[in-house]
Scaffold this motif. Structure first.
Motif, PDB file in Angstrom:
ATOM      1  N   CYS A  44     -35.618  -6.802 -12.987  1.00 55.18           N
ATOM      2  CA  CYS A  44     -35.028  -7.000 -14.311  1.00 55.18           C
ATOM      3  C   CYS A  44     -35.068  -5.697 -15.099  1.00 55.18           C
ATOM      4  O   CYS A  44     -36.040  -4.937 -15.014  1.00 55.18           O
ATOM      5  CB  CYS A  44     -35.792  -8.100 -15.053  1.00 55.18           C
ATOM      6  SG  CYS A  44     -35.097  -8.489 -16.673  1.00 55.18           S
ATOM      7  N   GLY A  54     -35.922 -15.573 -10.082  1.00 58.94           N
ATOM      8  CA  GLY A  54     -35.052 -16.199 -11.070  1.00 58.94           C
ATOM      9  C   GLY A  54     -34.180 -17.278 -10.466  1.00 58.94           C
ATOM     10  O   GLY A  54     -34.459 -17.808  -9.394  1.00 58.94           O
ATOM     11  N   GLN A  57     -26.987 -19.141 -11.791  1.00 61.12           N
ATOM     12  CA  GLN A  57     -26.248 -20.067 -12.659  1.00 61.12           C
ATOM     13  C   GLN A  57     -24.791 -19.646 -12.604  1.00 61.12           C
ATOM     14  O   GLN A  57     -24.373 -18.764 -13.353  1.00 61.12           O
ATOM     15  CB  GLN A  57     -26.781 -20.010 -14.088  1.00 61.12           C
ATOM     16  CG  GLN A  57     -28.218 -20.433 -14.229  1.00 61.12           C
ATOM     17  CD  GLN A  57     -28.730 -20.346 -15.660  1.00 61.12           C
ATOM     18  OE1 GLN A  57     -28.250 -19.556 -16.461  1.00 61.12           O
ATOM     19  NE2 GLN A  57     -29.703 -21.168 -15.969  1.00 61.12           N
ATOM     20  N   CYS A  60     -23.911 -15.902 -12.575  1.00 56.33           N
ATOM     21  CA  CYS A  60     -24.951 -15.223 -13.351  1.00 56.33           C
ATOM     22  C   CYS A  60     -26.306 -15.393 -12.674  1.00 56.33           C
ATOM     23  O   CYS A  60     -26.543 -16.366 -11.961  1.00 56.33           O
ATOM     24  CB  CYS A  60     -25.035 -15.777 -14.768  1.00 56.33           C
ATOM     25  SG  CYS A  60     -23.579 -15.444 -15.752  1.00 56.33           S
ATOM     26  N   LYS A  62     -30.350 -15.471 -13.717  1.00 62.07           N
ATOM     27  CA  LYS A  62     -31.244 -15.634 -14.857  1.00 62.07           C
ATOM     28  C   LYS A  62     -32.659 -15.215 -14.471  1.00 62.07           C
ATOM     29  O   LYS A  62     -33.218 -15.716 -13.490  1.00 62.07           O
ATOM     30  CB  LYS A  62     -31.254 -17.082 -15.339  1.00 62.07           C
ATOM     31  CG  LYS A  62     -32.123 -17.298 -16.559  1.00 62.07           C
ATOM     32  CD  LYS A  62     -32.021 -18.718 -17.062  1.00 62.07           C
ATOM     33  CE  LYS A  62     -32.869 -18.909 -18.302  1.00 62.07           C
ATOM     34  NZ  LYS A  62     -32.725 -20.259 -18.840  1.00 62.07           N
ATOM     35  N   SER A  64     -36.510 -15.309 -14.663  1.00 66.42           N
ATOM     36  CA  SER A  64     -37.416 -16.407 -15.005  1.00 66.42           C
ATOM     37  C   SER A  64     -38.529 -15.985 -15.967  1.00 66.42           C
ATOM     38  O   SER A  64     -39.232 -16.846 -16.488  1.00 66.42           O
ATOM     39  CB  SER A  64     -38.030 -17.009 -13.733  1.00 66.42           C
ATOM     40  OG  SER A  64     -38.812 -16.043 -13.066  1.00 66.42           O
ATOM     41  N   GLY A  67     -35.813 -15.137 -19.610  1.00 66.38           N
ATOM     42  CA  GLY A  67     -34.564 -15.867 -19.742  1.00 66.38           C
ATOM     43  C   GLY A  67     -33.302 -15.040 -19.856  1.00 66.38           C
ATOM     44  O   GLY A  67     -32.221 -15.592 -20.056  1.00 66.38           O
ATOM     45  N   SER A  68     -33.398 -13.712 -19.732  1.00 68.01           N
ATOM     46  CA  SER A  68     -32.180 -12.893 -19.783  1.00 68.01           C
ATOM     47  C   SER A  68     -31.278 -13.247 -18.604  1.00 68.01           C
ATOM     48  O   SER A  68     -31.753 -13.500 -17.496  1.00 68.01           O
ATOM     49  CB  SER A  68     -32.534 -11.404 -19.714  1.00 68.01           C
ATOM     50  OG  SER A  68     -33.232 -11.013 -20.864  1.00 68.01           O
ATOM     51  N   ARG A  69     -29.980 -13.255 -18.860  1.00 68.73           N
ATOM     52  CA  ARG A  69     -29.000 -13.499 -17.799  1.00 68.73           C
ATOM     53  C   ARG A  69     -28.170 -12.243 -17.587  1.00 68.73           C
ATOM     54  O   ARG A  69     -27.883 -11.501 -18.531  1.00 68.73           O
ATOM     55  CB  ARG A  69     -28.071 -14.660 -18.149  1.00 68.73           C
ATOM     56  CG  ARG A  69     -28.735 -16.007 -18.118  1.00 68.73           C
ATOM     57  CD  ARG A  69     -27.764 -17.135 -18.473  1.00 68.73           C
ATOM     58  NE  ARG A  69     -27.025 -16.810 -19.695  1.00 68.73           N
ATOM     59  CZ  ARG A  69     -25.697 -16.902 -19.830  1.00 68.73           C
ATOM     60  NH1 ARG A  69     -24.955 -17.348 -18.842  1.00 68.73           N
ATOM     61  NH2 ARG A  69     -25.112 -16.587 -20.961  1.00 68.73           N
ATOM     62  N   ASP A  79     -27.819 -11.796 -22.223  1.00 73.95           N
ATOM     63  CA  ASP A  79     -28.758 -12.375 -23.182  1.00 73.95           C
ATOM     64  C   ASP A  79     -29.904 -11.417 -23.446  1.00 73.95           C
ATOM     65  O   ASP A  79     -30.333 -10.693 -22.550  1.00 73.95           O
ATOM     66  CB  ASP A  79     -29.365 -13.675 -22.635  1.00 73.95           C
ATOM     67  CG  ASP A  79     -28.330 -14.731 -22.327  1.00 73.95           C
ATOM     68  OD1 ASP A  79     -27.543 -15.044 -23.219  1.00 73.95           O
ATOM     69  OD2 ASP A  79     -28.333 -15.240 -21.193  1.00 73.95           O
TER      70      ASP A  79
END
Length: 103
Positions: A44, A54, A57, A60, A62, A64, A67-69, A79
């Motif tokens: 990340c 993560g 979605q 995308c 995400k 874990s 919570g940034s996507r 995010d």
């Protein structure tokens, strides 16, 4: 000219799953969303945390931890708290083999 290197097979990355590989000293995450294989940095951009932990979605990924996507097509951080985009790499699939270019 971009050199593609074989890193995995389609059997390694089932639809809806992720698979971590190391390529030229970089940790790369492969993701299979609806049969399309994407490759991106495995860590990340917000924290030094594995995106392999993560969740996918759609197109995308995400993180874990906070919570940034990230958009798997472009690497764009979607995010907060991540503000830096994720590096993504070209992928090609031939027969059952997955190739990634990082340079």
């Amino acid at each position: 000219m971009t050199d593609f290197i074989q890193v995995a097979t389609l059997d390694d990355v089932a639809p809806g799953k992720m698979f971590r590989v190391e390529l030229d000293g970089r940790r790369i995450l492969l993701a299979n969303t609806n049969g399309t294989i994407y490759a991106c940095d495995e860590m990340c951009t917000h924290e030094d945390f594995s995106l392999a932990l993560g969740a996918l979605q759609g197109d995308c990924l995400k993180c874990s931890l906070h919570g940034s996507r990230f958009d798997l097509k472009t690497g764009k951080a979607l995010d907060e708290p991540a503000e830096e985009d994720l590096a993504v790499y070209p992928v090609k699939v031939e027969d059952n083999s997955i190739f990634v270019a990082i340079g």
